[in-house]
Design an enzyme around this catalytic site. Structure first.
Site, PDB file in Angstrom:
ATOM      1  N   GLN A 142       3.924  51.230 -97.471  1.00  0.00           N
ATOM      2  CA  GLN A 142       4.054  52.400 -98.337  1.00  0.00           C
ATOM      3  C   GLN A 142       4.322  51.940 -99.766  1.00  0.00           C
ATOM      4  O   GLN A 142       5.294  51.232-100.031  1.00  0.00           O
ATOM      5  CB  GLN A 142       5.211  53.264 -97.832  1.00  0.00           C
ATOM      6  CG  GLN A 142       5.620  54.412 -98.723  1.00  0.00           C
ATOM      7  CD  GLN A 142       6.916  55.029 -98.249  1.00  0.00           C
ATOM      8  OE1 GLN A 142       7.246  54.998 -97.075  1.00  0.00           O
ATOM      9  NE2 GLN A 142       7.673  55.592 -99.176  1.00  0.00           N
ATOM     10  N   SER A 145       7.652  53.399-104.822  1.00  0.00           N
ATOM     11  CA  SER A 145       8.598  53.066-105.881  1.00  0.00           C
ATOM     12  C   SER A 145       8.020  52.090-106.900  1.00  0.00           C
ATOM     13  O   SER A 145       7.192  51.241-106.576  1.00  0.00           O
ATOM     14  CB  SER A 145       9.876  52.459-105.285  1.00  0.00           C
ATOM     15  OG  SER A 145      10.534  53.400-104.478  1.00  0.00           O
ATOM     16  N   SER A 178       8.392  47.329 -98.374  1.00  0.00           N
ATOM     17  CA  SER A 178       8.643  46.633 -97.109  1.00  0.00           C
ATOM     18  C   SER A 178       7.321  46.314 -96.417  1.00  0.00           C
ATOM     19  O   SER A 178       6.441  47.166 -96.323  1.00  0.00           O
ATOM     20  CB  SER A 178       9.500  47.501 -96.191  1.00  0.00           C
ATOM     21  OG  SER A 178      10.730  47.825 -96.801  1.00  0.00           O
ATOM     22  N   GLU A 260       9.872  59.369 -93.547  1.00  0.00           N
ATOM     23  CA  GLU A 260      10.664  58.174 -93.861  1.00  0.00           C
ATOM     24  C   GLU A 260      12.146  58.445 -93.691  1.00  0.00           C
ATOM     25  O   GLU A 260      12.871  57.660 -93.070  1.00  0.00           O
ATOM     26  CB  GLU A 260      10.382  57.712 -95.288  1.00  0.00           C
ATOM     27  CG  GLU A 260      11.227  56.508 -95.705  1.00  0.00           C
ATOM     28  CD  GLU A 260      11.057  56.143 -97.167  1.00  0.00           C
ATOM     29  OE1 GLU A 260      11.269  54.967 -97.519  1.00  0.00           O
ATOM     30  OE2 GLU A 260      10.718  57.026 -97.969  1.00  0.00           O
ATOM     31  N   GLU A 386      21.730  61.209-104.599  1.00  0.00           N
ATOM     32  CA  GLU A 386      21.747  62.312-105.562  1.00  0.00           C
ATOM     33  C   GLU A 386      20.500  63.187-105.425  1.00  0.00           C
ATOM     34  O   GLU A 386      20.569  64.423-105.461  1.00  0.00           O
ATOM     35  CB  GLU A 386      21.862  61.760-106.984  1.00  0.00           C
ATOM     36  CG  GLU A 386      23.196  61.124-107.318  1.00  0.00           C
ATOM     37  CD  GLU A 386      23.385  59.754-106.708  1.00  0.00           C
ATOM     38  OE1 GLU A 386      24.528  59.254-106.693  1.00  0.00           O
ATOM     39  OE2 GLU A 386      22.376  59.158-106.243  1.00  0.00           O
TER      40      GLU A 386
END
Length: 403
Positions: A142, A145, A178, A260, A386
């Site tokens: 995936q 990020s 990952s 996820e 958050e």
């Protein structure tokens, strides 16, 4: 539909013909000083060891696929068996009795990428990639990020530009990926326009072996290299590998993130396994603090938090068995995980004192360092706490956005 009993016999027949039986280990209560004293929550395998294990894992998945056991709950029209979650659990129950490679290294591909392709892919994409992922032909990762876009995924900067030939050219950098060093394909989200936020992103299935893709491991302070950074230098992706409509990448990403967070939260540490309550209690007794009222209270608070996490997992698992897709409430599991990790880290360092940072060779003491150093990472992985709090407040509780 085949009965559970007949299906279990089918699984037993296949596995017994291809794999040796696992030695039946006698279940023993935890005893201080026996066995390994490692306390690891992050999988930090050596990349070379992982690569060596891949052929056996691919063969395992290929054999299952050919036997009709590769995608037990999948829709028949896409190559699955079309059976129930109870049949899947029956398979897992029988498989535990055999020495099989298992699917631990395939969690991202089978647990996150495949469900997204099933939900958003074209028929051709489902035929190719779902078959490939469940049969072991493809290992998936995936690519979300970035160095400047983690929790705020919508601000990502990796670009995909469409050429006159209809193909897309991708340039940018992804991070914390990952399994990228093992992957054949990756689900990637890119910026495809300067349009309104959340409407300017598009998802693709990326060939990880394509020219211009560079994967570099990231060494962590715990000593492992479980993650990678991925560089994309003018990588060509055909439009047939676009996942969903142009500008609809955010919808695709939300599907993946829900799966996820559900997968991460499923390891919410409810007081079982290596981190059992017995082990933590034995640590307290070993440090001669079982009679300390402050430690006893802290231990009780930790146990309550672990039990609550377990019960919440059971609720979400029951919903999954009923056929419900994971929703924003799955973030509660992930938040419980990161809270319990931090809670456990604080507790063991308070109990151990100097023995948490000085390796004297004493069993079961300094070994907790890996957990303590790795625990903060769970507040980031799968969406920061958050961001998840905002999501739960707005999408579960129905609270208004802050003005």
């Amino acid at each position: 539909m085949i009965t559970l009993e007949a299906f279990a016999e089918e699984v037993e027949a296949y596995l017994s013909a291809h794999y040796p039986r696992a030695a039946r280990a006698e279940r023993k209560a935890f005893a201080w000083g026996e066995g390994s004293d490692e306390v690891r929550l992050f999988q930090e395998p050596d990349p070379e060891t992982e690569a060596d294990a891949l052929p056996a894992i691919r063969a395992w998945r290929r054999g299952l696929w050919e036997a009709g056991l590769g995608w037990i709950t999948g829709p028949a029209e896409h190559g699955g068996r079309g059976l129930s979650g109870a049949h899947q659990r029956a398979f897992e129950r029988v498989a535990r009795g055999y020495q099989v490679p298992g699917d631990a290294m395939l969690t991202i591909g089978l647990g996150m990428v495949a469900p997204t392709i099933l939900a958003h892919g074209t028929d051709a994409q489902r035929e190719r990639y779902l078959t490939g992922l469940y049969s072991g032909e493809y290992i998936g990762c995936q690519l979300f990020s970035e160095p400047g876009a983690g929790s705020d995924l919508a601000s990502l900067s990796t670009k995909a530009v469409r050429g006159e030939d209809g193909n897309w050219r991708l340039s940018g950098q992804k991070v914390w990926t990952s399994g990228a060093h093992l992957a054949d394909i990756g689900e990637i989200i890119c910026r495809t326009s300067d349009g309104p936020r959340h409407r300017n992103l598009t998802a693709f299935v990326l060939d990880m072996h394509a020219p211009g893709v560079t994967v570099r491991p990231l060494r962590q302070m715990t000593g492992g290299a479980a993650f990678n950074e991925v560089f994309l230098d003018d990588v060509v992706v055909p439009d047939t590998d676009r996942l969903g409509e142009v500008g609809e990448g955010w919808r695709v990403a939300i599907t993946t993130l829900a799966n996820e967070r559900n997968a991460i939260g499923a390891t919410g540490f409810g007081g079982t396994g290596l981190l059992s309550t017995d082990r933590i209690a034995a640590l307290v007794r070993h440090c001669d603090l079982a009679g300390d009222p402050v430690v006893r209270r802290a231990f009780g608070e930790l146990m309550v938090a672990l039990r609550v996490a377990r019960y919440n997992q059971q609720v979400l698992a029951a919903r999954a068995r009923a056929g419900e897709a994971p929703g924003p409430e799955a973030g509660l599991n992930k938040m419980a995980l990161s809270d319990n990790m931090a809670h456990l880290g604080r507790f063991v360092t308070d109990v151990l004192g100097p023995r948490a940072v000085v390796d004297t060779g004493e069993w079961g003491t300094y070994a907790w360092t890996s957990l303590v150093l790795g625990a903060p990472g769970y507040r980031i992985g799968g969406g920061t706490d958050e961001v998840l709090k905002n999501s739960i407040a707005q999408r579960v509780l129905g609270l208004p956005r802050p003005s």
